[in-house]
Write a protein that holds these residues in place. Structure first.
Motif, PDB file in Angstrom:
ATOM      1  N   LEU A 283       6.258   0.676  -1.870  1.00 58.01           N
ATOM      2  CA  LEU A 283       7.003  -0.278  -1.065  1.00 58.01           C
ATOM      3  C   LEU A 283       6.715  -1.698  -1.541  1.00 58.01           C
ATOM      4  O   LEU A 283       5.628  -1.999  -2.038  1.00 58.01           O
ATOM      5  N   GLU A 309       8.752  -2.029   5.122  1.00 54.91           N
ATOM      6  CA  GLU A 309       8.929  -0.589   5.311  1.00 54.91           C
ATOM      7  C   GLU A 309      10.320  -0.119   4.896  1.00 54.91           C
ATOM      8  O   GLU A 309      10.480   1.007   4.397  1.00 54.91           O
ATOM      9  N   GLU A 310      11.332  -0.950   5.080  1.00 60.51           N
ATOM     10  CA  GLU A 310      12.702  -0.627   4.679  1.00 60.51           C
ATOM     11  C   GLU A 310      13.207  -1.759   3.796  1.00 60.51           C
ATOM     12  O   GLU A 310      13.356  -2.887   4.257  1.00 60.51           O
ATOM     13  N   SER A 316      11.617  -5.204   9.078  1.00 64.81           N
ATOM     14  CA  SER A 316      10.717  -4.079   8.795  1.00 64.81           C
ATOM     15  C   SER A 316       9.385  -4.520   8.185  1.00 64.81           C
ATOM     16  O   SER A 316       8.527  -3.682   7.890  1.00 64.81           O
ATOM     17  N   THR A 318       5.719  -5.370   7.998  1.00 62.53           N
ATOM     18  CA  THR A 318       4.601  -4.963   8.844  1.00 62.53           C
ATOM     19  C   THR A 318       3.288  -5.381   8.196  1.00 62.53           C
ATOM     20  O   THR A 318       3.074  -5.130   7.010  1.00 62.53           O
ATOM     21  N   LYS A 320      -0.167  -4.597   7.402  1.00 60.96           N
ATOM     22  CA  LYS A 320      -0.948  -3.365   7.375  1.00 60.96           C
ATOM     23  C   LYS A 320      -2.444  -3.621   7.514  1.00 60.96           C
ATOM     24  O   LYS A 320      -3.141  -2.930   8.259  1.00 60.96           O
TER      25      LYS A 320
END
Length: 434
Positions: A283, A309-310, A316, A318, A320
């Motif tokens: 990603l 994520e997308e 999307s 994020t 982590k």
């Protein structure tokens, strides 16, 4: 009497051989040399290697490859080497290849690589328009002379290099902007190996157009910070326009620019920071490094890992992980399993952001490091050598002179018999055998 093996059968057999064997077999016969240096054969060999590399990834006993350049320990650029090691599943390393880096690359650094081909560029102002393509497996490189835009202020060039699988072509994206942030527009051009030429590309994007009255020229790119990260068929780099930081993407196939918004409020509370893009577990990711003002010990830095994520969907993003490190480190890239490749006081290492376990690599200190899922060699650039030889032969046959002319040329130091190994292609580009 033995029957002659058809050329198509020979070509099929040769197409499955490694690069090292093929470079030796060029000396076997003129017909074999003609096959091996033919552009069609080189492209076929490349595609076969790509297919074999993808199919063998699931059965490999290792997790990928580390590529690194050794540091210059004795102030001699000729001592630098490009090394490749396989990362075995038991955490050991196995050396795959080791190539000496040509001495004239002393002021250049690797800005990208793919399918056995490396792209090198320099940050020095007087050299930023000169780029090299280097294939260490066949000991050949190609010098490219890009446009000198003659900007008024100090200019900087960001270079992206990738393989366009749809058009079977290697491409270089070069974006030049002013380092003084004086508001002038960035200029861009692209080089394609198939055409062996540069051409300008438009850098504006409709997604950043804004209001023509209140926000004039908001859609123009002001500055781009490399290095570029190749992901999902596009090159990505951090970019800046009027009061706006974002990710600039360049589709390598249709050659269009796009904007990807950064994570919302991801810089809140940060006064001293820098961003770096990478690919984390398949990603697109943004690594934000900032001062840790809340730590009682000086010299610490926080690393915020944001993952999209997308792809292409800003919502999307994020966060982590947040990791704490000493300032004395350098982040290179990520492995396929999500470990971060770094250089710190202990040397070269990988660190797992989930548990922060560190693995020190038993290799010499490097000034550049990268990770690759495969270790491909190719014949790319070998046909350029053939074209140069043909051009030199045609020039030799067309330049007929008398003995008196030859004597005059030798007497005037006309450069006959030069052993530089450099052949000009007549368009500002050159090929060199190293």
């Amino acid at each position: 009497m033995r029957e002659r093996v058809p050329d198509d059968v020979i070509e099929d057999i040769l197409g499955h051989l490694p690069v090292k064997s093929l470079t030796r077999f060029r000396c076997f016969s003129k017909s074999w040399n003609s096959i091996i240096t033919d552009t069609t054969f080189i492209n076929k060999h490349l595609k076969l290697n790509l297919n074999q590399s993808e199919s063998s990834m699931s059965t490999n006993t290792h997790s990928g490859y580390l590529l690194y350049t050794t540091e210059d320990k004795d102030s001699s650029s000729s001592s630098k080497e490009l090394c490749t090691v396989a990362c075995n599943n038991d955490r050991t390393l196995t050396q795959v290849s080791r190539f000496e880096i040509p001495s004239f690359f002393g002021k250049y650094m690797i800005v990208g690589f793919c399918n056995g081909l490396f792209c090198l560029a320099s940050h020095e102002k007087e050299l930023c328009h000169i780029i090299y393509l280097w294939n260490p497996s066949i000991r050949m490189c190609k010098k490219l002379v890009a446009t000198r835009f003659n900007r008024k202020h100090n200019e900087g060039a960001s270079i992206g290099f990738a393989y366009d699988s749809l058009n079977n072509d290697f491409k270089i994206l070069r974006i030049v902007c002013d380092l003084m942030f004086n508001g002038s527009e960035a200029e861009a051009e692209i080089y394609t190996l198939s055409s062996d030429s540069w051409r300008k590309v438009v850098t504006s994007m409709q997604s950043l157009s804004g209001c023509e009255v209140t926000e004039p020229k908001l859609g123009t790119i002001r500055c781009v910070w490399g290095p570029f990260t190749f992901y999902n068929g596009a090159l990505h780099a951090l970019a800046f326009t009027t009061g706006y930081l974002y990710i600039l993407s360049f589709d390598i196939s249709d050659e269009s620019f796009h904007e990807i918004m950064m994570p919302r409020n991801h810089l809140d509370g940060m006064t001293n920071y820098f961003n770096k893009l990478a690919v984390y577990k398949g990603l697109l990711a943004n690594f934000v490094f900032s001062n840790d003002f809340g730590n009682e010990h000086n010299g610490r830095v926080l690393c915020h890992i944001w993952v999209m994520e997308e792809y292409g969907v800003p919502e999307s993003w994020t966060r982590k992980f947040v990791m704490e490190w000493a300032w004395t480190f350098h982040f290179f890239a990520c492995t396929n399993n999500g470990e971060l490749l770094i250089k710190n006081a202990s040397g070269l290492a990988s660190i797992d952001p989930e548990n922060q376990n560190q693995n020190i690599f038993p290799i010499e200190i490097a000034n550049w490091m990268a990770f690759s899922a495969n270790s491909m060699e190719s014949l790319v650039l070998l046909d350029r050598d053939r074209e140069s030889e043909r051009e030199e032969e045609e020039e030799k046959n067309s330049n007929v002179c008398s003995m008196d002319d030859l004597g005059s040329a030798l007497g005037s130091g006309g450069g006959l018999g030069s052993s530089s190994g450099l052949g000009s292609s007549g368009d500002g580009h050159s090929r060199v055998t190293v």
